[in-house]
Design a protein around this motif. Structure first.
Motif, short mmCIF file in Angstrom:
data_model
loop_
_atom_site.label_atom_id
_atom_site.label_comp_id
_atom_site.label_asym_id
_atom_site.label_seq_id
_atom_site.Cartn_x
_atom_site.Cartn_y
_atom_site.Cartn_z
N GLY A 13 0.81 -1.22 0.00
CA GLY A 13 0.00 0.00 0.00
C GLY A 13 0.83 1.25 0.00
O GLY A 13 0.40 2.31 -0.46
N ARG A 240 -3.86 8.20 6.76
CA ARG A 240 -5.15 7.66 7.20
C ARG A 240 -6.28 8.23 6.34
O ARG A 240 -7.26 7.53 6.05
N GLN A 243 -6.29 6.24 3.21
CA GLN A 243 -6.84 4.91 3.46
C GLN A 243 -8.37 4.94 3.50
O GLN A 243 -9.01 3.89 3.48
N TYR A 268 1.89 2.30 7.92
CA TYR A 268 1.35 1.30 7.01
C TYR A 268 1.47 -0.14 7.52
O TYR A 268 1.32 -1.09 6.75
N ASP A 271 -4.26 -0.77 8.50
CA ASP A 271 -5.27 0.13 7.93
C ASP A 271 -6.06 0.74 9.08
O ASP A 271 -6.60 0.01 9.92
N PRO A 273 -8.63 3.66 8.59
CA PRO A 273 -9.35 4.76 7.93
C PRO A 273 -10.10 5.62 8.93
O PRO A 273 -10.43 5.19 10.04
#
Length: 380
Positions: A13, A240, A243, A268, A271, A273
């Protein structure tokens, strides 16, 4: 390491951006090779498998150093991306020559990802003009296996993005955008992401920290964000946010030190969000930032290589922005004048020739000459 799926490939990612590698004595063209290679080793060990360079990064030396750094690893253990340098219009007739040179510079037999670089207002006509044969040549290289995945990066406005997609969209496998929580509104990135989502084109992210601008905020903004996530570092908020954005597959970060790399690796590792309340708080910070008029420089340094006076334009813009922001906040505006006083007269804003050479290659389309004049007027 968080991974994302792309056509059955598992991509980290977080991608390793090679535009801001560590340098020697502040000279952007002289990469600290040993430190850059140590950073690549650390990144590989931590699971980063995507490495992004370009023909013009570090005055042409980034591709060379990244090729050297990756040469010790099995070719199927990483993915390397580079770009056709259409930000400089003189390169338009040279696509074959430049592509072959890039393979030699990196020591690669093929590129995993290849991009039309910096599609924007100043070059969209040339990119779409069949007489240069850029699209046809790159599609041929993809057919021949020397390009595995073809995409493009875009700094242009929505209309430019759509025009490029109308012409070549069915062949584009990904699009790299300048995307961060400030540009979500400031450069209307939200509309661009929606367009790409509607076309099922994955989003690659450049400038997640906007050239470092989002790594540190004003005290009030930092206080507000800390209240929402006490254990989250300020730079991590930028990641974030990303994400939380639909369609984002790859986030590139141009890291200049092992410390920056380690901080991003920590972020990273998972995750996380943003929820609705956190997103609302972050957008409040964005509204405050946008209320202060500053120049949207990301310190890419394209301008420096085209300045006949050799001015460190990104540094001068950073001083200009600091001066504007401090003045708007009612602070003491002594930092910029003090820094300029220590500089050689030939390297100050007053030495700008207003030739506009720098503006021809600026991805942000900044009116640098006007900025220099305004800076001289404000500082005296």
């Amino acid at each position: 390491m968080v991974y994302r799926d792309f056509q059955g490939i598992s991509l980290s990612g977080l991608g390793f951006g090679a535009m801001r590698l560590p340098v020697v004595n502040g000279n952007d063209a002289e990469i600290n090779r040993d430190e850059a290679k140590r950073m690549v080793d650390r990144a590989m060990a931590a699971g980063i498998n995507y490495y992004d360079t370009a023909f013009g990064y570090h005055d042409g030396n980034s591709e060379i150093v990244m090729g050297e750094a990756l040469s010790k690893y099995p070719r199927d253990s990483y993915y390397i991306a580079t770009k056709f340098p259409g930000y400089d219009l003189s390169n338009m007739p040279k696509v074959k020559e430049i592509f072959e040179e890039q393979l030699k510079k990196t020591g690669m037999e093929y590129f995993d990802f290849y991009l039309f670089h910096n599609v924007c207002e100043m070059n969209i006509n040339q990119y779409l003009d069949p007489k240069y044969g850029i699209f046809d040549y790159l599609m041929e290289q993809k057919k021949n296996g020397r390009i595995k995945h073809l995409g493009f990066s875009c700094h242009g406005e929505y209309e430019v993005l759509k025009r490029f997609l109308d012409a070549y969209g069915e062949h584009m496998e990904f699009c790299q955008l300048q995307l961060n929580y400030l540009d979500w509104k400031f450069q209307k990135a939200e509309d661009k992401v929606k367009l790409l989502n509607d076309m099922n084109i994955p989003v690659w992210v450049m400038e997640p920290l906007r050239g470092g601008k989002l790594a540190k905020l004003d005290p009030l903004s930092e206080q507000e964000l800390k209240a929402l996530r006490p254990d989250e570092e300020i730079p991590a908020w930028a990641f974030r946010f990303l994400q939380s954005v639909k369609g984002v597959t790859m986030v590139l970060s141009g890291m200049s030190s092992m410390e920056q790399l380690d901080a991003n690796l920590k972020t990273y590792s998972e995750d996380k969000p943003l929820n609705d309340k956190e997103m609302e708080g972050l957008m409040k910070v964005v509204d405050r930032m946008m209320s202060t008029k500053t120049v949207p420089c990301t310190a890419c340094h394209y301008c420096v290589s085209h300045c006949p006076q050799g001015l460190d334009i990104p540094y001068l813009i950073s001083l200009y922005n600091e001066h504007l922001y401090t003045a708007a906040a009612g602070g003491m505006t002594f930092i910029a004048p003090m820094a300029l006083a220590a500089m050689d007269e030939s390297k100050k804003p007053v030495s700008c020739l207003h030739c506009h050479s720098c503006e021809q290659v600026c991805p942000q389309q900044i009116k640098i000459s006007d900025m220099m004049s305004d800076f001289v007027e404000k500082i005296g």
